[in-house]
Design an enzyme around this catalytic site. Structure first.
Site, PDB file in Angstrom:
ATOM      1  N   PHE A  45      -5.662   0.235   5.402  1.00  0.00           N
ATOM      2  CA  PHE A  45      -4.504   1.123   5.340  1.00  0.00           C
ATOM      3  C   PHE A  45      -4.352   1.586   3.904  1.00  0.00           C
ATOM      4  O   PHE A  45      -4.243   0.773   2.992  1.00  0.00           O
ATOM      5  CB  PHE A  45      -3.230   0.413   5.793  1.00  0.00           C
ATOM      6  CG  PHE A  45      -2.034   1.325   5.754  1.00  0.00           C
ATOM      7  CD1 PHE A  45      -1.799   2.217   6.792  1.00  0.00           C
ATOM      8  CD2 PHE A  45      -1.166   1.334   4.666  1.00  0.00           C
ATOM      9  CE1 PHE A  45      -0.716   3.101   6.754  1.00  0.00           C
ATOM     10  CE2 PHE A  45      -0.082   2.206   4.624  1.00  0.00           C
ATOM     11  CZ  PHE A  45       0.141   3.081   5.674  1.00  0.00           C
ATOM     12  N   LYS A  60       3.984  -0.686  -4.487  1.00  0.00           N
ATOM     13  CA  LYS A  60       4.944  -1.634  -3.912  1.00  0.00           C
ATOM     14  C   LYS A  60       5.716  -2.521  -4.911  1.00  0.00           C
ATOM     15  O   LYS A  60       6.817  -2.178  -5.282  1.00  0.00           O
ATOM     16  CB  LYS A  60       4.256  -2.462  -2.829  1.00  0.00           C
ATOM     17  CG  LYS A  60       3.881  -1.593  -1.617  1.00  0.00           C
ATOM     18  CD  LYS A  60       3.703  -2.391  -0.362  1.00  0.00           C
ATOM     19  CE  LYS A  60       3.708  -1.518   0.870  1.00  0.00           C
ATOM     20  NZ  LYS A  60       2.448  -0.900   1.235  1.00  0.00           N
ATOM     21  N   ASP A  87      -7.617  -0.952  -3.621  1.00  0.00           N
ATOM     22  CA  ASP A  87      -6.245  -0.644  -3.239  1.00  0.00           C
ATOM     23  C   ASP A  87      -5.483  -1.959  -3.305  1.00  0.00           C
ATOM     24  O   ASP A  87      -5.578  -2.793  -2.418  1.00  0.00           O
ATOM     25  CB  ASP A  87      -6.219  -0.055  -1.822  1.00  0.00           C
ATOM     26  CG  ASP A  87      -4.803   0.264  -1.358  1.00  0.00           C
ATOM     27  OD1 ASP A  87      -3.844  -0.203  -2.011  1.00  0.00           O
ATOM     28  OD2 ASP A  87      -4.663   0.968  -0.338  1.00  0.00           O
TER      29      ASP A  87
HETATM   30  C1  LIG Z   1       1.877   0.407   1.575  1.00  0.00           C
HETATM   31  C2  LIG Z   1       0.463   0.662   1.271  1.00  0.00           C
HETATM   32  C3  LIG Z   1      -0.017   1.937   0.917  1.00  0.00           C
HETATM   33  C4  LIG Z   1       0.855   3.157   0.956  1.00  0.00           C
HETATM   34  O1  LIG Z   1       1.939   3.075   0.084  1.00  0.00           O
HETATM   35  P1  LIG Z   1       3.164   4.121   0.253  1.00  0.00           P
HETATM   36  O2  LIG Z   1       4.037   3.794  -0.909  1.00  0.00           O
HETATM   37  O3  LIG Z   1       3.790   3.835   1.570  1.00  0.00           O
HETATM   38  O4  LIG Z   1       2.586   5.476   0.188  1.00  0.00           O
HETATM   39  C5  LIG Z   1      -1.350   2.067   0.577  1.00  0.00           C
HETATM   40  N1  LIG Z   1      -2.170   1.011   0.571  1.00  0.00           N
HETATM   41  C6  LIG Z   1      -1.750  -0.226   0.920  1.00  0.00           C
HETATM   42  C7  LIG Z   1      -2.719  -1.367   0.872  1.00  0.00           C
HETATM   43  C8  LIG Z   1      -0.433  -0.443   1.280  1.00  0.00           C
HETATM   44  O5  LIG Z   1      -0.030  -1.659   1.639  1.00  0.00           O
END
Ligand SMILES: *Cc1c(COP(=O)(O)O)cnc(C)c1O
Length: 401
Positions: free
Chosen positions: A131, A249, A216
């Site tokens: 994701f 986050k 990520d």
């Molecule tokens: C939450 C998340 C995103 C997206 O972040 P947003 O602030 O919602 O755009 C991307 N990568 C990972 C691993 C995430 O947990």
């Protein structure tokens, strides 16, 4: 007025309206108190209404909110320096969200190859279950049919490979591969950990082929797994370091902010005018992020996260032993943990909520826990009591198999 809604129907939400938070607790408009093991999906890393963050935000709010990046923004240099001092990175670009941090990462990787004359080198290799956000490029990167359906042609240049399959990865690499993009632990995907050895292998593979490695760490970063960034578990001397990393986050502790970190040579690919943002890295975000980083990197903070992570993991392992018909496995590191459910994870989350305990679902039928990193051992024990009360009720209701 009344029951009519004016927001999009994008979220299926329970009818609970939170009006106040303090530490690991949330209070709704009916006066109920909840124990929050979601922290706004791994965002409120230092708890709700953390006094030090409130002070940092309100002090800045009285001075200056926004000038745009037309001018150097106060605080950006400090936050960028803190991030670089504690990571592989030399440069930082600030965003408002995780998806935007990923967009910057992808653009940086492609532009790096473009500037070197490798104009066809645009493909980003990703992994099933990933994701990376909800923008058009990041849904292509995530490759989940449910997020792609009905939104037009999938953005080109993203190739999704079976999770953890190094043979498939080797076979997929060719002269058009720009980067490998991976979460060290899949969060939304169900707290699925990439083995440390694989992260080290990826680094070597990328070096061998001149490919950029993008992590990520939007969910796993800022101390969530007990290291400042999760990939450090695979080696603290750069054995598994990326070239580019997306963060968000936890970085603002609840204030929206993200960042794209890169090595100097890679960051240099984006020259003046090639990328930008109106809001990204504004003074309010920077004031809070600086404080978050100072707190999380202070002596002893991450050790405490690890101790509490072990305690929660042990509690969850006992729960697996006690309710073998409901849950089957504990996953994760630090304070990013998951219970693999046998019954629908949503049933368990709803039963927890009845006990005034908040957890969040993840893929692969997992119940995910991402409490504030400041949660105390006593609060964890309180959470355990609520889990047992909820699961006792479910075990009694469930027919014996
Ligand atoms: C939450 C998340 C995103 C997206 O972040 P947003 O602030 O919602 O755009 C991307 N990568 C990972 C691993 C995430 O947990």
């Amino acid at each position: 007025m009344g029951a009519e809604k004016h927001t999009f129907s994008t979220y299926a939400q329970p009818d609970i309206e939170f009006v106040r938070g303090e530490g690991v607790r949330l209070y709704d408009n009916r006066g109920n108190e909840y124990l929050d093991l979601t922290a706004g999906i791994a965002v409120n890393a230092l708890g709700h209404a953390n006094p030090e963050l409130v002070a940092a935000l309100t002090e800045q709010a009285g001075k200056l909110w926004h000038t745009s990046n037309l001018f150097p923004v106060q605080g950006q240099e400090k936050v960028a320096r803190l991030l670089c001092e504690h990571t592989f990175a030399d440069r930082v670009f600030f965003t408002n969200s995780g998806a935007e941090a990923l967009e910057c990462s992808i653009k940086t990787a492609r532009r790096y190859h473009y500037n070197r004359g490798d104009t066809d080198r645009i493909n980003i290799l990703t992994f099933e279950g990933a994701f990376h956000g909800r923008t058009l490029a990041t849904i292509a990167a995530g490759a989940q049919p449910k997020y792609l359906e009905g939104f037009g042609p999938k953005a080109p240049g993203f190739i999704s490979l079976p999770f953890g399959d190094e043979d498939a990865l080797n076979a997929a690499i060719d002269e058009n591969t720009a980067a490998i993009l991976i979460e060290p632990i899949q969060g939304e995907g169900g707290i699925r950990e990439v083995p440390n050895q694989m992260l080290r292998d990826l680094r070597q593979l990328c070096d061998r082929h001149g490919i950029l490695l993008i992590y990520d760490e939007v969910q796993t970063g800022i101390g969530r797994t007990g290291k400042l960034f999760a990939h450090e578990w695979a080696g603290e001397n750069g054995e598994a370091a990326p070239d580019i990393m997306a963060v968000a986050k936890g970085l603002g502790g609840g204030f929206p902010v993200g960042a794209c970190l890169a090595r100097q040579e890679v960051a240099d690919a984006l020259t003046a005018g090639t990328h930008g943002t109106t809001f990204g890295g504004n003074p309010l975000a920077m004031a809070v992020a600086a404080r978050v980083l100072e707190i999380v990197t202070a002596d002893g903070f991450l050790e405490a996260v690890n101790q509490k992570g072990l305690l929660l993991k042990q509690m969850l392992a006992e729960i697996v032993d006690r309710y073998p018909r409901l849950v089957s496995e504990v996953r994760g590191k630090g304070l990013l943990l998951g219970l693999k459910a046998i019954v629908p994870n949503t049933d368990i989350i709803a039963a927890f909520r009845e006990q005034k305990l908040l957890a969040v679902g993840a893929g692969d039928n997992v119940v995910r826990f991402a409490p504030p990193l400041t949660i105390t051992p006593d609060e964890l024990r309180e959470a355990r009591e609520k889990m047992i009360a909820a699961l006792d009720g479910m075990a009694q209701a469930a027919p014996a198999t």
